[in-house]
Scaffold this active site. Structure first.
Site, mmCIF file in Angstrom:
data_model
loop_
_atom_site.group_PDB
_atom_site.id
_atom_site.type_symbol
_atom_site.label_atom_id
_atom_site.label_comp_id
_atom_site.label_asym_id
_atom_site.label_seq_id
_atom_site.Cartn_x
_atom_site.Cartn_y
_atom_site.Cartn_z
ATOM 1 C CG HIS A 56 27.858 19.929 17.657
ATOM 2 N ND1 HIS A 56 29.128 19.943 18.191
ATOM 3 C CD2 HIS A 56 27.049 19.650 18.701
ATOM 4 C CE1 HIS A 56 29.082 19.679 19.473
ATOM 5 N NE2 HIS A 56 27.810 19.497 19.821
ATOM 6 C CG HIS A 58 23.145 18.255 21.674
ATOM 7 N ND1 HIS A 58 23.791 17.119 22.104
ATOM 8 C CD2 HIS A 58 24.105 19.199 21.521
ATOM 9 C CE1 HIS A 58 25.094 17.366 22.219
ATOM 10 N NE2 HIS A 58 25.319 18.626 21.867
ATOM 11 C CG LEU A 59 17.948 16.465 16.511
ATOM 12 C CD1 LEU A 59 17.693 15.555 15.309
ATOM 13 C CD2 LEU A 59 17.186 17.781 16.349
ATOM 14 C CG ASN A 90 24.503 14.338 24.276
ATOM 15 O OD1 ASN A 90 23.888 14.540 23.227
ATOM 16 N ND2 ASN A 90 24.792 15.295 25.134
ATOM 17 C CG ASN A 276 31.012 21.618 28.078
ATOM 18 O OD1 ASN A 276 32.037 21.896 27.456
ATOM 19 N ND2 ASN A 276 30.861 20.455 28.699
ATOM 20 C CG ASP A 303 27.059 22.375 21.254
ATOM 21 O OD1 ASP A 303 26.317 21.377 21.345
ATOM 22 O OD2 ASP A 303 27.951 22.624 22.094
ATOM 23 C CG HIS A 307 19.393 22.119 28.617
ATOM 24 N ND1 HIS A 307 19.652 20.791 28.901
ATOM 25 C CD2 HIS A 307 20.563 22.620 28.150
ATOM 26 C CE1 HIS A 307 20.919 20.514 28.617
ATOM 27 N NE2 HIS A 307 21.496 21.601 28.149
HETATM 28 O O1 DOR Z 1 26.704 23.082 26.375
HETATM 29 C C1 DOR Z 1 26.679 21.923 26.004
HETATM 30 N N1 DOR Z 1 25.537 21.238 26.001
HETATM 31 N N2 DOR Z 1 27.813 21.351 25.622
HETATM 32 C C2 DOR Z 1 27.886 20.037 25.371
HETATM 33 O O2 DOR Z 1 28.938 19.572 25.043
HETATM 34 C C3 DOR Z 1 26.695 19.178 25.524
HETATM 35 C C4 DOR Z 1 25.472 19.964 25.373
HETATM 36 C C5 DOR Z 1 24.254 19.232 25.827
HETATM 37 O O3 DOR Z 1 24.076 18.056 25.461
HETATM 38 O O4 DOR Z 1 23.425 19.836 26.529
HETATM 39 ZN ZN ZN Z 2 30.396 19.480 23.192
HETATM 40 ZN ZN ZN Z 3 27.224 19.448 21.731
#
Ligand code: DOR
Ligand code: ZN
Ligand code: ZN
Length: 428
Positions: A56, A58-59, A90, A276, A303, A307
Site C-alpha cells: 500500500h 501512494h506514488l 488514486n 485516514n 500507506d 503531500h
Molecule cells: O491518509 C490517507 N491518505 N488515507 C487514504 O486513504 C488516502 C491517502 C492519500 O491518498 O493521501
Molecule cells: Zn486508505
Molecule cells: Zn492509502
C-alpha cells in the site's frame, strides 16, 4: 557477473551466516564462505531480511508529481528496505484502465530502485458507480491482481459483490478502504474523548467496522478474497479474527503509524497527524499490535501518502490526510513490535515481506533467503539510534509525524536482484 558476499549477518535474526550473491541470485548461504573475487559487505551484528514488500504505497504519478513521482517514491522505498511496492490507484488520471497501469508499471521498470506493481481501481474514476476494466488491467503488461479504490470506500454492496466475483476468476483480491461515507461526513479525527474536547468532527470506529463486517460476509458468500486496508480499531480486529476463525479468505494490514501513534497527538492541532483512517486510542494501538503478533493482522503496509507542504502546513480542517512512511516503516515496527518482544525478526520478515507478497500474488519477492532465490535482500542494523530528519528524505514530500523523534534501527543495504540500491544507508 558481479558477486557480493554479505558476511556474518543474522539471517532472519537467527544464526550468523554468510550469503553469496552471484549476479541476480543468491548462490550460497553458509558459514566461512570464500570471498574470492566478490565484493565483501561486513555485516556482523546486522539482520538480513528478504527485501521488504509494501502492499500500500501512494506514488502519486501520474498527476501529482509535486508530491511524489515513481522515481522519488521508489528511491524512498529502497532507503526503507523495500524491493517491491504496490502503487495505489488514486492518481490523476485514476489507474482504472490498462493504459494507466501499464504507464505506472513502465515508470517503475525505468526507476531501477524498486519493483512497482500497480494496483487497479475497482470502479471508474474511483466514483463507486461502475466497475472498472478489471480483466483488461489483469491481462495487461502490468498483470494487476490487487484492486482498490483506496482513498475512497467501495460503499455500494452490489458493486463490491461484483468486484469480488470478477477477481475470483484470476485469484485477484479486492483491497477495501473501509469507511462508511455517511458516518464520516465532516469527520476530522477519531470520535472519542479527544474529539469531544477539541470540538472536531468525530470519525466513529463503527464507520470502519460496519464496512469490514459487511465485506467479510460478502467475501464468504462469493468465495473470493478480500483484503482490508489499514485496520485502525480494536473492533476491526475482532471482526477479522472472527472471519478468519470461519476459514474465510480475509486478510488485513496495519500501518506503522497506527501501531505507534494515538489521537492524543491531535491536541497539538498539527496536521502532520491528520490521516485516514484517523489515529485512534491507546487501547486500539495495543489491540493492533497484539493482532499483528498473533497473525490476525497479516502484514504491515505503509500507506505512504506524500503531500506537498502547501497541503499540510495549514489549519487542521483544511489539511490533506496522510503521512509519508516508507523511510521509517521498519524502524517503527522494530520499536513497537520487536523491541517490545511481540515478534522476532523472522516475524518481521513474515509481516513485511512473505505475507504481503503472498497476498499480492507477487512473484520474485517475499522468498526465503536461500540458494537459488532472487537476491532481493535488506540488511538492518538494529542497534542504530537516530533522530528522524525529513530534510534527508529521498521522498519528494516531508509530511512525517516522526520529525525529531528517536527511532531504533536503520536499513544499511538494500539489494534488488543482486544490485545494491542502498549502501551504508544511502542511495547507491
Ligand atoms: O491518509 C490517507 N491518505 N488515507 C487514504 O486513504 C488516502 C491517502 C492519500 O491518498 O493521501
Ligand atoms: Zn486508505
Ligand atoms: Zn492509502
Amino acid at each position: 557477473m558481479s558477486k557480493i558476499l554479505i558476511r556474518g549477518a543474522k539471517v532472519l535474526g537467527g544464526e550468523a551466516q554468510d550469503v553469496l550473491i552471484d549476479g541476480e541470485t543468491i548462490a550460497e548461504v553458509g558459514t566461512d564462505l570464500e570471498a574470492g573475487d566478490a565484493t565483501v559487505v561486513e555485516a556482523a551484528g546486522q539482520i538480513l531480511l528478504p527485501g521488504l514488500v509494501d502492499l500500500h504505497t501512494h506514488l502519486r504519478e501520474p498527476g501529482r508529481e509535486d508530491s511524489e513521482t515513481v522515481l522519488t517514491g521508489t528511491k524512498a522505498a529502497a532507503v526503507g528496505g523495500f524491493t517491491a511496492v504496490h502503487a495505489m490507484a488514486n492518481t490523476f488520471p485514476v489507474a482504472d484502465t490498462a493504459g494507466v497501469v501499464e504507464q505506472v508499471y513502465r515508470l517503475g521498470k525505468e526507476s531501477g530502485y524498486c519493483d512497482v506493481q500497480p494496483i487497479g481501481a475497482v470502479t471508474v474514476g474511483l466514483e463507486g458507480k461502475k466497475l472498472a476494466e478489471l480483466g483488461a488491467m489483469h491481462d495487461s503488461a502490468a498483470g494487476v491482481k490487487v484492486f482498490s479504490d483506496d482513498g475512497k470506500c467501495v460503499d455500494d454492496a452490489v458493486i463490491m459483490r461484483r468486484a469480488l466475483e470478477y477477481v475470483k476468476a484470476f485469484d485477484g483480491v479486492v483491497a477495501q478502504h473501509a469507511q462508511e461515507p455517511r458516518l464520516t461526513e465532516g469527520a476530522q479525527m477519531n470520535e472519542g474523548v479527544v474529539s469531544a474536547e477539541l470540538g472536531l468532527g468525530g470519525w466513529p470506529a463503527v464507520a470502519e467496522e460496519s464496512i469490514i463486517a459487511r465485506d467479510v460476509l460478502l467475501a464468504a458468500h462469493v468465495g473470493s478474497r478480500v483484503h482490508i486496508c489499514h485496520l485502525s480499531t480494536a473492533g476491526s480486529v475482532e471482526i477479522v479474527r472472527w472471519a478468519k476463525s470461519k476459514g474465510w479468505n480475509v486478510t488485513a494490514e496495519v500501518t506503522p503509524h497506527h501501531l505507534l501513534l494515538t489521537d492524543e497527538l491531535v491536541r497539538s492541532y498539527n496536521p502532520v497527524y491528520k490521516v485516514n483512517p484517523p489515529l485512534r486510542t491507546e487501547a486500539d494501538v495495543l489491540a493492533l499490535r497484539e493482532a499483528l503478533a498473533d497473525g490476525t493482522i497479516d502484514c504491515v503496509a505503509t500507506d505512504h501518502a506524500p503531500h506537498p507542504h502547501e497541503d499540510k502546513d495549514c489549519e487542521w480542517a483544511a489539511a490533506a490526510m496522510g503521512m509519508v512512511g516508507l523511510e521509517t516503516a521498519l524502524s517503527v515496527v522494530q520499536q513497537t513490535m520487536v523491541d517490545t518482544g511481540l515478534i522476532d525478526w523472522a516475524g518481521v520478515a513474515d509481516r513485511m515481506s512473505f505475507r504481503p507478497a503472498q497476498i499480492g500474488r507477487l512473484e520474485g519477492h517475499g522468498r526465503p533467503v536461500s540458494a537459488g532465490e532472487p537476491a532481493n535482500l535488506t540488511l538492518v542494523d538494529p542497534a542504530y539510534r537516530g533522530r528522524v530528519d525529513p530534510a534527508g528524505f529521498a521522498s519528494r514530500s516531508r509530511n512525517t509525524p516522526y520529525e525529531g523523534r528517536e527511532l531504533p534501527g536503520r536499513v544499511t543495504h538494500t539489494f534488488l536482484r543482486g544490485r545494491a540500491t542502498v549502501v551504508d544507508g544511502k542511495l547507491a
